[in-house]
Motif scaffolding. Structure first.
Motif, mmCIF file in Angstrom:
data_model
loop_
_atom_site.group_PDB
_atom_site.id
_atom_site.type_symbol
_atom_site.label_atom_id
_atom_site.label_comp_id
_atom_site.label_asym_id
_atom_site.label_seq_id
_atom_site.Cartn_x
_atom_site.Cartn_y
_atom_site.Cartn_z
ATOM 1 N N ASP A 152 2.122 11.693 -4.772
ATOM 2 C CA ASP A 152 1.122 10.701 -4.368
ATOM 3 C C ASP A 152 -0.078 10.802 -5.313
ATOM 4 O OD1 ASP A 152 -0.825 9.149 -3.123
ATOM 5 O OD2 ASP A 152 -0.325 9.830 -1.104
ATOM 6 N N CYS B 243 0.302 15.850 -3.592
ATOM 7 C CA CYS B 243 -0.770 14.856 -3.619
ATOM 8 C C CYS B 243 -1.828 15.392 -4.575
ATOM 9 C CB CYS B 243 -1.344 14.682 -2.213
ATOM 10 S SG CYS B 243 -2.684 13.486 -2.072
ATOM 11 N N ALA C 158 -2.655 8.549 -5.448
ATOM 12 C CA ALA C 158 -3.607 7.517 -4.993
ATOM 13 C C ALA C 158 -5.006 7.665 -5.595
ATOM 14 C CB ALA C 158 -3.702 7.525 -3.468
ATOM 15 N N TYR C 159 -5.367 8.895 -6.005
ATOM 16 C CA TYR C 159 -6.725 9.115 -6.534
ATOM 17 C C TYR C 159 -6.742 9.341 -8.045
ATOM 18 C CZ TYR C 159 -7.872 9.362 -1.647
ATOM 19 O OH TYR C 159 -8.027 9.023 -0.336
ATOM 20 N N SER D 236 -6.000 0.944 -3.483
ATOM 21 C CA SER D 236 -7.010 1.132 -2.433
ATOM 22 C C SER D 236 -8.242 1.866 -2.929
ATOM 23 C CB SER D 236 -6.403 1.889 -1.254
ATOM 24 O OG SER D 236 -5.600 1.023 -0.486
ATOM 25 N N LYS D 237 -8.052 3.043 -3.525
ATOM 26 C CA LYS D 237 -9.193 3.838 -3.971
ATOM 27 C C LYS D 237 -9.544 3.494 -5.415
ATOM 28 C CE LYS D 237 -8.195 5.473 0.055
ATOM 29 N NZ LYS D 237 -7.003 6.243 0.157
ATOM 30 N N GLY E 55 0.821 -1.205 0.000
ATOM 31 C CA GLY E 55 0.000 0.000 0.000
ATOM 32 C C GLY E 55 0.849 1.247 0.000
ATOM 33 N N ALA E 56 0.219 2.350 -0.338
ATOM 34 C CA ALA E 56 0.957 3.609 -0.470
ATOM 35 C C ALA E 56 1.272 4.246 0.883
ATOM 36 C CB ALA E 56 0.158 4.583 -1.335
ATOM 37 N N LYS E 57 0.519 3.881 1.916
ATOM 38 C CA LYS E 57 0.810 4.481 3.219
ATOM 39 C C LYS E 57 2.197 4.070 3.692
ATOM 40 C CE LYS E 57 -1.597 5.308 7.517
ATOM 41 N NZ LYS E 57 -2.568 4.787 8.502
ATOM 42 N N TYR F 20 -2.937 14.745 3.444
ATOM 43 C CA TYR F 20 -2.820 13.421 4.074
ATOM 44 C C TYR F 20 -1.729 13.476 5.157
ATOM 45 C CZ TYR F 20 -2.263 8.244 3.524
ATOM 46 O OH TYR F 20 -2.210 6.882 3.677
ATOM 47 N N SER G 148 -1.736 3.376 -5.482
ATOM 48 C CA SER G 148 -2.326 2.330 -4.666
ATOM 49 C C SER G 148 -3.569 1.804 -5.348
ATOM 50 C CB SER G 148 -2.703 2.949 -3.326
ATOM 51 O OG SER G 148 -3.529 2.088 -2.592
ATOM 52 N N ASN H 79 -6.004 14.678 -1.186
ATOM 53 C CA ASN H 79 -6.795 14.317 -0.007
ATOM 54 C C ASN H 79 -6.348 15.311 1.068
ATOM 55 O OD1 ASN H 79 -8.087 13.200 2.159
ATOM 56 N ND2 ASN H 79 -6.855 11.332 2.250
ATOM 57 N N ARG I 43 -5.094 -4.749 0.268
ATOM 58 C CA ARG I 43 -3.738 -4.207 0.408
ATOM 59 C C ARG I 43 -2.827 -4.455 -0.790
ATOM 60 N NH1 ARG I 43 -4.478 -0.617 2.447
ATOM 61 N NH2 ARG I 43 -2.282 -0.239 2.909
#
Ligand SMILES: *Cc1c(COP(=O)(O)O)cnc(C)c1O
Length: 399
Positions: free
Chosen positions: A204, A172, A206-207, A237-238, A106-108, A131, A235, A176, A246
């Motif tokens: 980032d 980002c 992620a979206y 995730s979204k 995951g990206a976190k 974030y 990621s 977020n 994960r």
């Protein structure tokens, strides 16, 4: 007695989501007859697409037979998945070598761990609001952070100041919590700045899958020169609803090489490879077969169906705010709607007001940085029914 990493004392209490849960629980206990609608969490709710599920099943079946069984895999991830992501990025206008892609859980983890590659005395720019992982992971490492102010004036898209030097810049986009997205020309300005200052952008995305306008960049590598100055985190995730499954990936181009204080050239790609090979033993094979199915054109079509569902929720929320004359950001290329708290309220004050008067739960902007103090985040990750009901209540509340 061990000497502790006392930088942990410098972390702000991580109370955002626990405080929200606490206030909602107290309200629900005092008002058992009221139905509370939660539009606060940044977590998906729709189930995985059938192709991702089939990919996961395939991975499980391989584990059941000696001929296809997998033990430890490559720390960097399986070739089949790295190739699938490289092909996906190419479809999105970014040419990325599969060798530069590192698969993770995951990206976190990756956005937090990346700070290990950099010394303590860099000038580090981090947007505010954003974030919280970027700031906290740097504070844990004893590093000093300079904030890049996002506000209504710059549409929550802070731009570089050519007269101020930086070594590392976190960006980002889509953001977020604000939902703001950098345009091609804005990212180009950041890349030019980074190249001029020999800085590294930690991007980032992620979206990225929520971006619907083909003119907006979905990867920093859509910008010329970015491979010489940027690392990208993404990621499933979204994009694919993998928050519980994960899987993420980080792109560290081989072009990223800098001269150390002893005159030696150090490659960030080689350093990240060494870091991951030492401290990480790879993402589960089963998860990677599921992830590979996501990146097929059919698999991504299924993800896009879920994303469209969330985007329709976002459209409903944005429409209500617009109708009530409340200034908002995001909500188009993002599952988040970010708006100014009405009546000049502070974000926690507005949180209580909204819970008490409309039984709607959101996220106070203060949780994402000082500049979020008078803002509020609603997410589109709820069900249609709940989103519609929440908007009916908001319409009444704001008369
Ligand atoms: C949700 C999110 C991620 C994804 O984290 P995972 O560990 O991959 O679930 C990364 N960055 C931002 C900004 C996010 O909101």
């Amino acid at each position: 007695m061990p000497k502790l990493n006392e930088h942990y004392q410098n972390l702000k209490e991580n109370y955002l989501f626990s405080e929200i849960a606490h206030r909602v629980a107290a309200y629900a206990k005092a008002n058992p007859d009221k139905k509370v609608i939660r539009l606060g969490i940044g977590d998906v709710t729709l189930p995985l697409g059938s192709l991702a599920i089939q990919g996961l099943h395939d991975g499980v079946c391989h584990m059941a037979k000696a001929q296809t069984f997998k033990g430890y895999g490559p720390e960097q991830g399986y070739r089949f998945l790295r190739d699938a992501i490289s092909a996906y990025l190419a479809r999105n206008g970014a040419a990325v070598d599969a060798d530069d892609i590192f698969i993770s859980d995951g990206a976190k983890s990756d956005t937090g761990n990346i700070s290990e590659l950099f010394a303590a005395d860099n000038v580090i720019l981090i947007p505010d609001p954003v974030y919280p992982v970027y700031v906290d992971s740097n504070i844990m490492g004893g590093k000093t952070v300079t904030y890049l102010a996002g506000n209504a004036e710059n549409q929550f898209l802070p731009m570089p100041d050519p007269n101020v030097h930086a070594d590392l810049i976190y960006l980002c986009s889509p953001n977020n919590p604000t939902g703001a997205v950098y345009s091609h020309s804005q990212l180009k300005e950041w890349v030019s700045y980074a190249l001029a200052h020999k800085a590294v952008i930690l991007f980032d995305s992620a979206y990225e899958a929520f971006i619907t306008d083909p003119a907006l960049p979905r990867s920093i590598y859509a910008i010329e020169g970015a491979k010489r100055c940027a690392i990208e985190f993404c990621s499933l995730s979204k994009t694919a609803g993998f928050t519980g499954t994960r899987c993420g990936y980080t792109i560290v181009p081989k072009e990223l090489s800098f001269t150390a204080s002893n005159g030696k050239e150090m490659s960030l790609h080689a350093m990240w490879n060494r870091r991951q090979s030492t401290k990480f033993n790879g993402t589960s094979y089963i998860i990677q077969t599921g992830a590979a199915a996501v990146f097929t054109e059919e698999g991504m079509k299924q993800c896009q169906e879920n994303i469209r569902y969330y985007q329709e929720n976002a459209r409903l929320i944005a429409g209500t705010l617009a109708q009530k004359g409340i200034r908002y950001f995001g909500g188009v290329h993002s599952p988040y709607i970010w708006f100014e708290c009405p009546g000049g309220m502070e974000s926690w004050e507005f949180f209580d007001y909204l819970l008490d008067k409309a039984q709607v739960v959101g996220t106070p902007g203060a949780g994402f940085g000082e500049n979020g103090r008078r803002y509020f985040r609603l997410t589109a990750f709820g069900s249609r029914e709940n989103t519609q009901e929440a908007m009916r209540r908001l319409e009444q509340l704001f008369g």
